[in-house]
Design a protein around this motif. Structure first.
Motif, short mmCIF file in Angstrom:
data_model
loop_
_atom_site.label_atom_id
_atom_site.label_comp_id
_atom_site.label_asym_id
_atom_site.label_seq_id
_atom_site.Cartn_x
_atom_site.Cartn_y
_atom_site.Cartn_z
N ASP A 88 -8.38 -27.80 53.42
CA ASP A 88 -7.11 -28.54 53.45
C ASP A 88 -7.28 -29.92 52.81
O ASP A 88 -6.39 -30.39 52.08
CB ASP A 88 -6.61 -28.69 54.89
N TYR A 127 -8.34 -40.00 64.30
CA TYR A 127 -7.51 -39.03 65.02
C TYR A 127 -8.38 -37.92 65.59
O TYR A 127 -9.45 -37.63 65.07
CB TYR A 127 -6.49 -38.37 64.07
N SER A 149 -1.12 -36.46 55.15
CA SER A 149 -0.23 -36.82 54.04
C SER A 149 -0.74 -38.02 53.24
O SER A 149 -0.36 -38.18 52.07
CB SER A 149 1.17 -37.12 54.57
N MET A 197 -7.75 -31.88 65.14
CA MET A 197 -6.65 -30.94 65.05
C MET A 197 -5.30 -31.63 64.85
O MET A 197 -4.33 -31.01 64.42
CB MET A 197 -6.62 -30.04 66.29
N GLU A 198 -5.24 -32.91 65.16
CA GLU A 198 -4.01 -33.68 64.94
C GLU A 198 -3.86 -34.14 63.50
O GLU A 198 -2.78 -34.57 63.08
CB GLU A 198 -3.98 -34.91 65.86
N TYR A 199 -4.93 -34.07 62.75
CA TYR A 199 -4.93 -34.60 61.38
C TYR A 199 -3.91 -33.89 60.50
O TYR A 199 -3.27 -34.52 59.63
CB TYR A 199 -6.34 -34.45 60.82
N ARG A 200 -3.73 -32.59 60.72
CA ARG A 200 -2.76 -31.84 59.91
C ARG A 200 -1.32 -32.19 60.28
O ARG A 200 -0.40 -31.90 59.51
CB ARG A 200 -2.97 -30.34 60.09
N HIS A 201 -1.12 -32.79 61.44
CA HIS A 201 0.23 -33.07 61.93
C HIS A 201 0.73 -34.43 61.44
O HIS A 201 1.23 -35.24 62.22
CB HIS A 201 0.25 -33.02 63.46
N GLY A 202 0.59 -34.67 60.15
CA GLY A 202 1.10 -35.90 59.56
C GLY A 202 0.07 -36.73 58.83
O GLY A 202 0.28 -37.08 57.65
#
Length: 292
Positions: free
Chosen positions: A242, A210, A221, A213-218
């Motif tokens: 994180d 990914y 998990s 910055m997109e890694y935190r958006h799902g």
């Protein structure tokens, strides 16, 4: 030593030669100010993504990268460039057969005795970087090195870092890791995608990739103990913390990002061998996808 391991280890010396080729074959490569499309399949597409981002960042012109099967024929470009190790990939041959002489074309190719040189206006032949392996490693990074050098980059550090990357200890324990997510920003997004592909190809190992910055958006998990987030290039602020909060491991490096890709290639081979797979004979793959 498998032949893919030998090919991985040869990359620093090939990158040195790539610098000379970039100067010698400059006329075949995109020129400053041109609007360029870079096309390829699999690994070559990911190298094209990295180059496209680098070229735009260098101010040399708008540059897009496409999987060959997804090329937008209605869009106008000043040049279409392919990266293609085999010179036989069906989607690439179909694309250039359809373009004909409507736009200047060129290709970086591993094997000159194939159909592709006859379909493009000019070819940069890297037969000295070609591979026996199905799993592509050195040809792709050498092609990208030619393109980076053509942008005026000094690859001295990258080559020195590659010398380090072929021998230093791996940053993960292949006997315990159960999943890896590769992350990038800008030009290294393509490298992250390529690293994930290497592990899937060589080791049938679960990986994702990914933009960082997109890694935190799902995607974060799925991270946890025995799982790794591997960042190419400089990480966004706070991302390491994180990942640590999930119990996962965070891998980063001061190496040139393409040199860091060598570590991912080596990790893929090590994972394959740990699981009892032969990285020289990956499952369900051939060296080139040729469709009837």
């Amino acid at each position: 030593m498998t032949y893919v391991e030998a090919e991985i280890a040869s990359q620093p010396q090939l990158w040195r030669r790539a610098v000379d080729v970039a100067a010698e074959r400059a006329a075949a490569l995109p020129r400053p100010g041109e609007r360029v499309a870079v096309v390829g399949c699999g690994t070559s597409w990911f190298m094209g993504q990295a180059y496209a981002a680098l070229r735009e960042a260098a101010g040399q012109g708008e540059t897009d990268a496409f999987a060959a099967s997804e090329f937008p024929y209605g869009r106008r470009y000043d040049r279409v460039l392919s990266i293609c190790r085999s010179g036989t990939t069906t989607e690439v041959l179909d694309l250039f057969g359809r373009l004909g002489g409507d736009v200047p074309t060129a290709a970086i190719i591993g094997d000159p005795d194939t159909p592709l040189p006859g379909l493009v206006g000019d070819s940069v032949i890297l037969d000295w970087a070609d591979e026996k392996s199905v799993v592509q490693t050195r040809f792709a990074t050498t092609a990208l090195s030619v393109l980076r050098a053509s942008l005026g980059e000094d690859l001295t550090k990258a080559i020195a870092d590659a010398e380090t990357a072929v021998s230093e200890p791996l940053p993960l324990d292949v006997s315990t890791v159960e999943q890896v997510t590769f992350l990038g920003r800008g030009w290294t997004v393509g490298l992250a995608a390529e690293a994930g592909l290497k592990m899937r190809e060589a080791a049938t190992f679960w990986t994702e990739s990914y933009p960082a910055m997109e890694y935190r958006h799902g995607p974060i998990s799925i991270t946890g103990p025995k799982r790794v987030a591997w960042m190419f290039g400089e990480a966004p602020a706070g991302l390491d913390a994180d990942v640590a909060a999930t119990g996962g491991s965070f891998v980063t490096s001061a190496l040139d990002p393409v040199a860091d890709l060598i570590r991912a290639q080596r990790a893929a081979v090590a994972l394959a061998q740990h699981q009892g797979f032969d990285p020289d004979n990956p499952r369900n793959l051939t060296r080139s996808v040729v469709l009837s």
